[in-house]
Design an enzyme around this catalytic site. Sequence first.
Site, PDB file in Angstrom:
ATOM      1  N   ASN A  10       0.862  -1.186   0.000  1.00  0.00           N
ATOM      2  CA  ASN A  10       0.000   0.000   0.000  1.00  0.00           C
ATOM      3  C   ASN A  10       0.899   1.238   0.000  1.00  0.00           C
ATOM      4  OD1 ASN A  10      -1.802   2.052   0.435  1.00  0.00           O
ATOM      5  ND2 ASN A  10      -2.359   1.425   2.527  1.00  0.00           N
ATOM      6  N   TRP A  11       0.945   1.895  -1.131  1.00  0.00           N
ATOM      7  CA  TRP A  11       1.867   3.031  -1.276  1.00  0.00           C
ATOM      8  C   TRP A  11       1.352   4.295  -0.597  1.00  0.00           C
ATOM      9  CZ3 TRP A  11       3.569   2.992  -7.163  1.00  0.00           C
ATOM     10  CH2 TRP A  11       4.198   1.770  -7.435  1.00  0.00           C
ATOM     11  N   LYS A  12       0.090   4.282  -0.231  1.00  0.00           N
ATOM     12  CA  LYS A  12      -0.530   5.485   0.357  1.00  0.00           C
ATOM     13  C   LYS A  12      -0.301   6.666  -0.597  1.00  0.00           C
ATOM     14  CE  LYS A  12      -0.073   3.262   4.775  1.00  0.00           C
ATOM     15  NZ  LYS A  12       0.045   3.339   6.231  1.00  0.00           N
ATOM     16  N   HIS A 105      -9.522   1.357   5.119  1.00  0.00           N
ATOM     17  CA  HIS A 105      -8.201   1.494   5.745  1.00  0.00           C
ATOM     18  C   HIS A 105      -8.333   2.450   6.929  1.00  0.00           C
ATOM     19  CE1 HIS A 105      -4.050   2.604   6.455  1.00  0.00           C
ATOM     20  NE2 HIS A 105      -3.721   1.484   5.830  1.00  0.00           N
ATOM     21  N   GLU A 107      -6.620   4.824   7.915  1.00  0.00           N
ATOM     22  CA  GLU A 107      -6.388   6.245   7.616  1.00  0.00           C
ATOM     23  C   GLU A 107      -7.638   6.875   6.994  1.00  0.00           C
ATOM     24  OE1 GLU A 107      -2.716   5.562   5.534  1.00  0.00           O
ATOM     25  OE2 GLU A 107      -1.811   5.003   7.450  1.00  0.00           O
ATOM     26  N   GLU A 177      -5.126  -4.637  10.777  1.00  0.00           N
ATOM     27  CA  GLU A 177      -4.072  -3.636  10.924  1.00  0.00           C
ATOM     28  C   GLU A 177      -4.291  -2.881  12.231  1.00  0.00           C
ATOM     29  OE1 GLU A 177      -2.153  -2.467   6.909  1.00  0.00           O
ATOM     30  OE2 GLU A 177      -3.881  -1.185   7.230  1.00  0.00           O
ATOM     31  N   GLY A 183       2.992   2.423  10.722  1.00  0.00           N
ATOM     32  CA  GLY A 183       3.958   3.503  10.555  1.00  0.00           C
ATOM     33  C   GLY A 183       4.735   3.834  11.825  1.00  0.00           C
ATOM     34  N   SER A 222       3.764  -2.051  10.178  1.00  0.00           N
ATOM     35  CA  SER A 222       5.223  -2.155  10.295  1.00  0.00           C
ATOM     36  C   SER A 222       5.764  -3.521   9.881  1.00  0.00           C
ATOM     37  CB  SER A 222       5.684  -1.787  11.717  1.00  0.00           C
ATOM     38  OG  SER A 222       5.330  -0.452  12.012  1.00  0.00           O
ATOM     39  N   GLY A 243       2.978  -1.038   4.233  1.00  0.00           N
ATOM     40  CA  GLY A 243       3.039   0.370   3.886  1.00  0.00           C
ATOM     41  C   GLY A 243       4.461   0.775   3.531  1.00  0.00           C
ATOM     42  N   GLY A 244       5.132   1.442   4.458  1.00  0.00           N
ATOM     43  CA  GLY A 244       6.461   2.017   4.230  1.00  0.00           C
ATOM     44  C   GLY A 244       7.456   1.096   3.538  1.00  0.00           C
TER      45      GLY A 244
HETATM   46  P1  13P Z   1       3.282   0.504   7.562  1.00  0.00           P
HETATM   47  O1  13P Z   1       3.757  -0.793   6.972  1.00  0.00           O
HETATM   48  O2  13P Z   1       4.021   1.698   7.056  1.00  0.00           O
HETATM   49  O3  13P Z   1       3.205   0.425   9.059  1.00  0.00           O
HETATM   50  O4  13P Z   1       1.760   0.720   7.068  1.00  0.00           O
HETATM   51  C1  13P Z   1       0.848  -0.303   7.237  1.00  0.00           C
HETATM   52  C2  13P Z   1      -0.387   0.029   6.488  1.00  0.00           C
HETATM   53  O5  13P Z   1      -1.155   0.903   6.864  1.00  0.00           O
HETATM   54  C3  13P Z   1      -0.638  -0.703   5.238  1.00  0.00           C
HETATM   55  O6  13P Z   1      -1.924  -0.479   4.784  1.00  0.00           O
END
Ligand code: 13P
Length: 263
Positions: A10-12, A105, A107, A177, A183, A222, A243-244
Amino acid sequence: MARIPLIVGNWKMHMTLEETTRFCVSLKQGLAGDPRTSSLVKSGALELAVAPPFISLAASAEALRGSSICVTGQDVFWADTGAYTGEISSLMLRDAGCRFALAGHSERRQYFQETDEEVNRKAAALLRTGLSPIVCVGETLSERQGGAAFQVIEQQVRAGLKGLAMKSPQDLVIAYEPVWAIGTGQTATPEQAEEAQAFIRKLLEEMLPSFAPEMRILYGGSVKPDNISKLMAMPDVDGGLVGGASLDSGSFLEIARGACPRS
Ligand code: 13P
């Protein structure tokens, strides 16, 4: 049938169009240089997907053509078409080459006040169009500390999946999640992830008894190359929503490697 591991990046809100193409080319090359992982992906024994921002979906689908790596929307709107300025429908996602899309999600829930009811409508829209929703659930730190984690997860799963017309267990994926792990670098321990995901599986057994054993439940929060294998060793962790660590093609590929089923 065994559940096929699925890793979704997930590149956000990251990467320009140029960076997207560069990433996809480099991911394809990296995969081609890793015969074991590449043959697992080609044979369908391991699924990989990237979720770029909407405007890069078509370009990433084009750049990944022939690689068996899927494209995923980060969100979707619940109507198929209409006067909804700024929104993107499931039909448009399908048209852009998507196979999956995230719904709910944390967010989106946190910054855009998305409710369980909206998440449910989004998942329904995706299923209607032949895309597989990845329904995201998970508690915040204060909910966990207040002892309400399982109550929150149960509410999100029940409301998010309410009345959905699934035809097969592969039609829908759940991503657990925990918000406190997103993050933050503070991954849930494999035992914490398993506890929550076994709980989700139990709920699914009650709600969708014939599908539950074959439905995939991903862990997100993470995920990194050095923790994926331990997470994947848990019986109810069927993949990762990353994510990251998915923003670098090398690190994404390493995570994919760590998720490979043992031969
Ligand atoms: P991180 O891997 O950066 O913690 O993000 C997780 C996430 O929200 C994937 O959708």
